[in-house]
Design an enzyme around this catalytic site. Structure first.
Site, mmCIF file in Angstrom:
data_model
loop_
_atom_site.group_PDB
_atom_site.id
_atom_site.type_symbol
_atom_site.label_atom_id
_atom_site.label_comp_id
_atom_site.label_asym_id
_atom_site.label_seq_id
_atom_site.Cartn_x
_atom_site.Cartn_y
_atom_site.Cartn_z
ATOM 1 N N PHE A 111 0.807 -1.226 0.000
ATOM 2 C CA PHE A 111 0.000 0.000 0.000
ATOM 3 C C PHE A 111 0.837 1.272 0.000
ATOM 4 O O PHE A 111 0.336 2.347 -0.332
ATOM 5 C CB PHE A 111 -0.973 -0.006 1.196
ATOM 6 C CG PHE A 111 -0.426 0.625 2.443
ATOM 7 C CD1 PHE A 111 0.429 -0.061 3.279
ATOM 8 C CD2 PHE A 111 -0.765 1.918 2.777
ATOM 9 C CE1 PHE A 111 0.941 0.529 4.425
ATOM 10 C CE2 PHE A 111 -0.266 2.528 3.924
ATOM 11 C CZ PHE A 111 0.594 1.825 4.746
ATOM 12 N N LYS A 112 2.124 1.168 0.352
ATOM 13 C CA LYS A 112 2.946 2.380 0.378
ATOM 14 C C LYS A 112 3.059 3.024 -0.994
ATOM 15 O O LYS A 112 3.371 4.206 -1.111
ATOM 16 C CB LYS A 112 4.317 2.071 0.965
ATOM 17 C CG LYS A 112 4.228 1.742 2.461
ATOM 18 C CD LYS A 112 5.590 1.591 3.114
ATOM 19 C CE LYS A 112 5.443 1.431 4.628
ATOM 20 N NZ LYS A 112 4.747 0.175 5.003
ATOM 21 N N ASP A 113 2.764 2.266 -2.046
ATOM 22 C CA ASP A 113 2.768 2.831 -3.403
ATOM 23 C C ASP A 113 1.782 3.991 -3.546
ATOM 24 O O ASP A 113 2.025 4.908 -4.322
ATOM 25 C CB ASP A 113 2.404 1.762 -4.431
ATOM 26 C CG ASP A 113 3.539 0.753 -4.643
ATOM 27 O OD1 ASP A 113 4.707 1.131 -4.480
ATOM 28 O OD2 ASP A 113 3.237 -0.415 -4.967
#
Ligand SMILES: *Cc1c(COP(=O)(O)O)cnc(C)c1O
Length: 494
Positions: A111-113
């Site tokens: 999810f850090k994308d």
């Protein structure tokens, strides 16, 4: 809209200044002075847009010194189909009340994308708006996920360079390959002979070396960080909670105006705080369920009002949640008590004694919104196995922690409010833990494991992970910690 500081409410800066600065000089974090609000009509309009459109709408209310045209361009580029696939942040129904928000379809399968794909645009624009003309050089010390997500975000972004240091032998084989095969003219990657702390200490030493920073400025370079406490990493995450709500309305699972709950596998408290910020802007959320692994410092805090990091540190199968200092919690404390002096005292006590106890009124305010729970490795593995057997849904170990905690919450409270459970990583990122949980064959090397997860689940591995098998390694070197500065100079100054 102006931004203030959790440790000094006298501070008032623009959004671009908050993003460019990252952390306030007094150690505090930036937050909007007041929260914008979205009416039901606006949420209904948002539901008609694609993900990039929704993100531009949400971020537009916070980043008021960016033009609509700028945010439109940045969100279209960051959340393009070639980066996130056709369905950017899909919501998948797991049961009558549980919906999985899949946040792992970006280039690095985590999810850090969502934040790191757009941060380079926000950061370079913030620099220009504040009269900074040098190229921005991002330094990252990483134990795995953040380094790769930052590399993917900054690679070939004009006006930026990025240098990533990872501990030699301190990452998984796939994580290492993800970094050493990174493409881009403006990237540098190296192993450091030492552990994560050595790499981290080396990066801090470079940041605080005034003479060296002056030398870099002469060469047209300015150091910056892509740290998870930067407001530019938090604000993009608010958008996917609005998007999930829109999808639930569009799918007919809820009606506009209905309340939902949100359950998040939590480490640094950024993701779940983004949900709380969405609520502060009018998204109807009744409960936030904070899920932890064995490093359950947040479970204890929410239950008792005492934050105490003096405890054993466990390495778990959900490594991105192996954290004892959840930095973004400071922002929640400020949002709930509204008193920067009070927050400053808590943080002073945390840094001095490793613990603090909040006032009864603050504890009550937090408990009115937040529930919590934790699942150790065995419980998470049991959940992976059970959810796959019952629902044919394959969860990664971080997501499994959240599902486990949600199930326990529902059994304990009987609350059947539709709940969005954030899925933060693809199961293909953790093939060994997933296969073990399924009691499947775990022999062979990393890529054999990927194939096996694919075969068992009937899903194909994300192309970027499968492609690593053939990818050429560009950065094979390793350096002693003392040489980190020289490595940077040779690479970027010449
Ligand atoms: C970073 C990360 C988390 C923790 O998110 P926070 O915003 O730090 O709470 C959870 N799961 C995965 C897979 C992550 O990479």
């Amino acid at each position: 809209m102006k931004y203030t500081c959790t440790r000094d409410s006298g501070v008032s800066v623009s959004a671009s200044k908050a993003i460019l600065t990252g952390i306030s000089p007094d150690g505090g974090l930036f937050l909007p002075e007041s929260f914008p609000s979205f009416s039901q009509e606006e949420i209904a309009d948002m539901a008609k847009l694609n993900y990039a459109g929704r993100a531009a709408m949400v971020m537009g209310k916070f980043l008021t010194d960016f033009s609509a045209e700028e945010l439109d361009r940045y969100t279209k580029a960051a959340y393009a189909e070639d980066r996130f696939g056709e369905n950017t942040a899909p919501v998948v129904k797991l049961s009558d009340s549980a919906y999985i928000l899949e946040l792992f379809h970006g280039p690095t399968s985590a999810f850090k994308d969502f934040a790191l794909q757009i941060l380079p645009y926000l950061l370079t624009a913030s620099a220009r708006k504040n009269g900074v003309n040098e190229d921005i050089v991002i330094l990252v010390a990483t134990s795995g996920d953040t380094g790769k997500a930052a590399l993917e975000g900054f690679a070939d972004v004009e006006g930026t360079k990025i240098c990533v240091f990872y501990p030699n032998g301190g990452t998984s084989p796939i994580q290492k390959l993800q970094m050493t095969t990174q493409k881009g003219e403006n990237v540098l990657v190296t192993a450091v002979d030492g552990n994560f702390d050595d790499a981290q200490t080396g990066v801090k030493a470079i940041f605080t070396d005034a003479d060296y920073n002056a030398e870099l400025l002469k060469s047209g370079l300015r150091l910056s960080s892509a740290n998870s406490i930067n407001w530019g990493r938090l604000v993009p995450q608010v958008a996917y909670y609005f998007s999930a709500y829109c999808d639930l309305v569009n799918q007919g699972s809820i009606s506009l105006g209905d309340s939902i709950n949100v359950c998040v596998p939590t480490g640094n408290f950024g993701n779940i705080l983004a949900a709380r910020i969405a609520q502060a802007c009018g998204l109807p959320v009744s409960r936030f369920i904070c899920a932890s692994n064995s490093n359950n410092v947040l479970t204890d805090f929410i239950s008792t009002g005492v934050y105490d990091r003096n405890r054993p540190f466990y390495l778990t199968t959900s490594p991105s949640m192996d954290i004892l200092i959840s930095s973004n919690l400071e922002r929640l404390l400020y949002m709930e008590c509204g008193d920067s002096d009070e927050v400053k005292d808590y943080m002073a006590s945390l840094s001095k004694d490793g613990r603090y106890q909040v006032s009864d009124s603050l504890k009550t305010a937090i408990q009115a919104q937040f529930d919590c729970g934790y699942a150790d490795d065995a419980m998470a593995a049991e959940t992976i196995k059970k959810v796959f057997a019952d629902k044919q849904y394959l969860a990664d170990p971080h997501t499994a922690v959240a599902i486990n905690v949600y199930d326990a919450y529902k059994a304990r409270t009987g609350d059947s409010t539709p709940t969005v459970i954030a899925s933060t990583a693809s199961p293909f990122k953790f093939p060994l833990s997933v296969l073990k949980a399924l009691d499947a064959d775990c022999s062979g090397e990393e890529f054999d494991l990927l194939d096996r997860v694919s075969k068992i689940s009937g899903l194909s591995a994300p192309a970027a992970l499968a492609g690593l098998r053939e990818a050429k390694e560009r950065f094979t070197g390793s350096i002693p910690p003392a040489n980190m500065r020289d490595f940077l100079s040779e690479g970027f100054i010449g």
